[in-house]
Design a protein around this motif. Structure first.
Motif, mmCIF file in Angstrom:
data_model
loop_
_atom_site.group_PDB
_atom_site.id
_atom_site.type_symbol
_atom_site.label_atom_id
_atom_site.label_comp_id
_atom_site.label_asym_id
_atom_site.label_seq_id
_atom_site.Cartn_x
_atom_site.Cartn_y
_atom_site.Cartn_z
ATOM 1 N N LEU A 93 5.279 8.745 -4.800
ATOM 2 C CA LEU A 93 4.530 7.660 -4.159
ATOM 3 C C LEU A 93 5.478 6.600 -3.603
ATOM 4 N N MET A 94 5.363 6.312 -2.312
ATOM 5 C CA MET A 94 6.168 5.274 -1.660
ATOM 6 C C MET A 94 5.270 4.358 -0.838
ATOM 7 N N THR A 95 5.723 3.110 -0.636
ATOM 8 C CA THR A 95 4.930 2.127 0.103
ATOM 9 C C THR A 95 5.509 1.847 1.488
ATOM 10 N N HIS A 96 4.679 1.180 2.305
ATOM 11 C CA HIS A 96 5.123 0.788 3.653
ATOM 12 C C HIS A 96 6.372 -0.092 3.594
ATOM 13 N N ALA A 97 6.366 -1.114 2.721
ATOM 14 C CA ALA A 97 7.472 -2.074 2.690
ATOM 15 C C ALA A 97 8.783 -1.404 2.295
ATOM 16 N N GLN A 98 8.720 -0.494 1.329
ATOM 17 C CA GLN A 98 9.924 0.233 0.930
ATOM 18 C C GLN A 98 10.503 1.000 2.123
ATOM 19 N N THR A 99 9.633 1.714 2.816
ATOM 20 C CA THR A 99 10.077 2.561 3.928
ATOM 21 C C THR A 99 10.668 1.732 5.058
ATOM 22 N N LEU A 100 9.974 0.675 5.457
ATOM 23 C CA LEU A 100 10.432 -0.099 6.614
ATOM 24 C C LEU A 100 11.758 -0.807 6.345
ATOM 25 N N ASP A 120 0.838 -1.206 0.000
ATOM 26 C CA ASP A 120 0.000 0.000 0.000
ATOM 27 C C ASP A 120 0.872 1.255 0.000
ATOM 28 N N VAL A 121 0.455 2.274 -0.751
ATOM 29 C CA VAL A 121 1.126 3.572 -0.674
ATOM 30 C C VAL A 121 0.897 4.139 0.721
ATOM 31 N N CYS A 122 1.978 4.599 1.369
ATOM 32 C CA CYS A 122 1.854 5.114 2.729
ATOM 33 C C CYS A 122 2.032 6.621 2.800
ATOM 34 N N ASP A 123 2.742 7.205 1.841
ATOM 35 C CA ASP A 123 2.936 8.651 1.883
ATOM 36 C C ASP A 123 3.204 9.204 0.488
ATOM 37 N N ILE A 124 2.924 10.487 0.362
ATOM 38 C CA ILE A 124 3.211 11.223 -0.872
ATOM 39 C C ILE A 124 3.991 12.466 -0.474
ATOM 40 N N PHE A 125 5.302 12.406 -0.651
ATOM 41 C CA PHE A 125 6.154 13.572 -0.398
ATOM 42 C C PHE A 125 6.315 14.341 -1.703
ATOM 43 N N PHE A 126 6.121 15.643 -1.639
ATOM 44 C CA PHE A 126 6.296 16.469 -2.823
ATOM 45 C C PHE A 126 7.734 16.983 -2.874
ATOM 46 N N THR A 127 8.322 16.946 -4.072
ATOM 47 C CA THR A 127 9.699 17.401 -4.254
ATOM 48 C C THR A 127 9.799 18.868 -3.887
ATOM 49 N N SER A 128 11.037 19.330 -3.638
ATOM 50 C CA SER A 128 11.227 20.669 -3.072
ATOM 51 C C SER A 128 10.810 21.791 -4.009
#
Length: 467
Positions: free
Chosen positions: A156-163, A138-146
């Protein structure tokens, strides 16, 4: 990760924010109640909510509460003007915006049609405890570039990538259970949120959030709260060296920094003049998280002149034009609602074009020589600002420096140096000093002295403003 933190670390301090002190058990209880508040407000699994607020305990509870309710976090930089923030909120499709109304005298109000919730309103404590199931994909967050090079794009990033990535980051950065981690990096940036809040809950470190970087406040916290972990951009360590006086900083153990322009002289001074026992330099970007890091036991020369080797599961190569390319599980799922922009930076084989220029040595260590857009050409020769800045930073009267290319009738472009001095020096002296130390085409043709370099919220120099 969040739910298990109560079992793993219990009554140890999780967050210290002013007079508020929360144990891991108390933090998790607040997070579950916040999840219920989001659900009661109509936030369903997969819905997006923006948080436009400074570093605080409430930010942490809001973010993890939203994830616990199955939502998707959209952090917004507090330095954005209302129109810029509204653009991010609308494009993200956020169902609500959480704000701190009283911060920096700004009007933190969401765009029409999107509810604005003040973090001080009691909303986070208004729910019944709730935990929704989530998948690693699942997508967990959407960070916008600077947005320093154009309109910000949502990553778009997921929980598994982050952990997976930030569990490894804990080892590389020497973050330990029981560490006291002062987080001055904004939570709206992955350095503050993922290498900060997420890493702390993975490892069991105490978070001390700092809403606005103020060196005296930082020194007070280090001294009175016995801070052990103090990551930040190079500018943080410049400030620490300049203002430390006779403060007791003996508790500091681990430093982490990274950018394209870390002066070797700064790393030397941090190592020799401050009590840190480990210094990690690394390289990362919103679209791929932390990509490389130095390793415990690396030599001073390697730490000071490179950003280390690739993280586990990450591949690196340098393209023919010098651009750093990254491939692996950490690469974003794409830009939000923008397949064309995604295809411009991620090719069919999964290689992400970073926009940074670098070199790889025989041991696989990456050296960042600058941004592709920052490179300028002097009479046919490629000039890299980061390299020139490293030379200039060795001058005893130079505290900080940034170099940009400016138009020149004869050579096309030449270098101009913006210098924050720490002693008496003239432009003519600096230029003459440079001629003895670097090739002629690299020597800045002009120098402008400033009281401070313009920075974005993550401490990076705004070279677009200097230009």
């Amino acid at each position: 990760m969040v739910q298990s933190a109560a079992d793993r670390f219990g009554d140890a301090e999780a967050v210290v924010d002013g007079d508020l002190r929360l144990t891991f058990t108390e933090l998790v209880a607040r997070v579950e109640v916040a999840a219920g508040a989001f659900a009661s407000a109509g936030v369903a699994k997969g819905d997006r909510v923006a948080v436009w607020a400074p570093n605080s305990a409430e930010w942490i509870v809001a973010a993890f509460g939203l994830l616990t309710a199955g939502g998707v976090l959209v952090p917004i930089n507090t330095r954005l003007r209302p129109a810029e923030a509204a653009d991010v909120v609308v494009r993200s499709g956020a169902k609500a915006v959480l704000v701190r109304k009283d911060f920096l005298g700004m009007d933190f109000t969401g765009p029409p049609g999107v509810p604005t919730i003040d973090l001080a309103s009691g909303f986070l404590a208004s729910g019944s405890p709730l935990v929704r199931e989530s998948s690693g994909d699942d997508v967990c967050d959407i960070f916008f570039t600077s947005g320093t090079t154009g309109r910000p794009k949502g990553v778009l990033m997921t929980h598994a990538q982050t952990l997976r990535l930030y569990a490894e980051w804990c080892d590389l950065a020497d973050l330990r259970e029981g560490d006291r981690y002062l987080i001055a990096n904004p939570f709206s940036h992955i350095f503050g949120y993922k290498a900060g809040c997420v890493a702390s809950l993975i490892r069991g470190a105490t978070i001390l959030p700092v809403p606005v970087f103020d060196i005296d406040r930082v020194l007070d916290l280090v001294e009175h709260e016995r801070v052990t972990m103090l990551p930040g951009p190079p500018t943080l360590y410049h400030s620490l060296l300049a203002a430390r006086g006779d403060r007791d900083l003996s508790s500091l153990r681990a430093a982490v920094t990274g950018s394209a322009d870390i002066p070797v002289e700064l790393i030397r001074r941090v190592r020799e003049e401050l009590p840190f026992r480990s210094i990690m330099t690394g390289y990362g970007l919103t679209e791929a998280g932390t990509v490389t890091a130095s390793r415990p036991g690396d030599s001073f020369e390697d730490i000071a002149t490179t950003v280390g080797t690739a993280c586990d599961g990450v591949e690196l190569r340098v393209a023919a034009d010098g651009e750093v390319m990254v491939r692996g599980y950490t690469v974003m799922k794409g830009y939000l609602d923008d397949p064309a922009a995604t295809a411009e930076v991620v090719d069919a084989d999964g290689w992400l074009a970073t926009g940074d220029l670098g070199t790889l040595d025989d041991a696989g260590r990456l050296r960042i020589v600058g941004r592709k857009k920052d490179m300028f050409i002097v009479g046919g020769f490629n000039a890299y600002p980061a390299e020139i800045e490293n030379f200039l930073a060795e001058h005893p009267a130079v505290d900080q420096v940034a170099v940009v290319g400016v138009p020149d009738e004869r050579l096309g472009q030449v270098g101009k140096a913006f210098v924050v001095p720490r002693g008496e020096v003239t432009a003519e002296e600096l230029i003459g000093w440079s001629r003895d130390r670097m090739a002629g085409f690299k020597v800045p043709r002009s120098v402008e002295f400033l009281e401070a370099l313009p920075l974005n919220d993550s401490g990076k120099v705004r070279k677009d403003r200097l230009r």
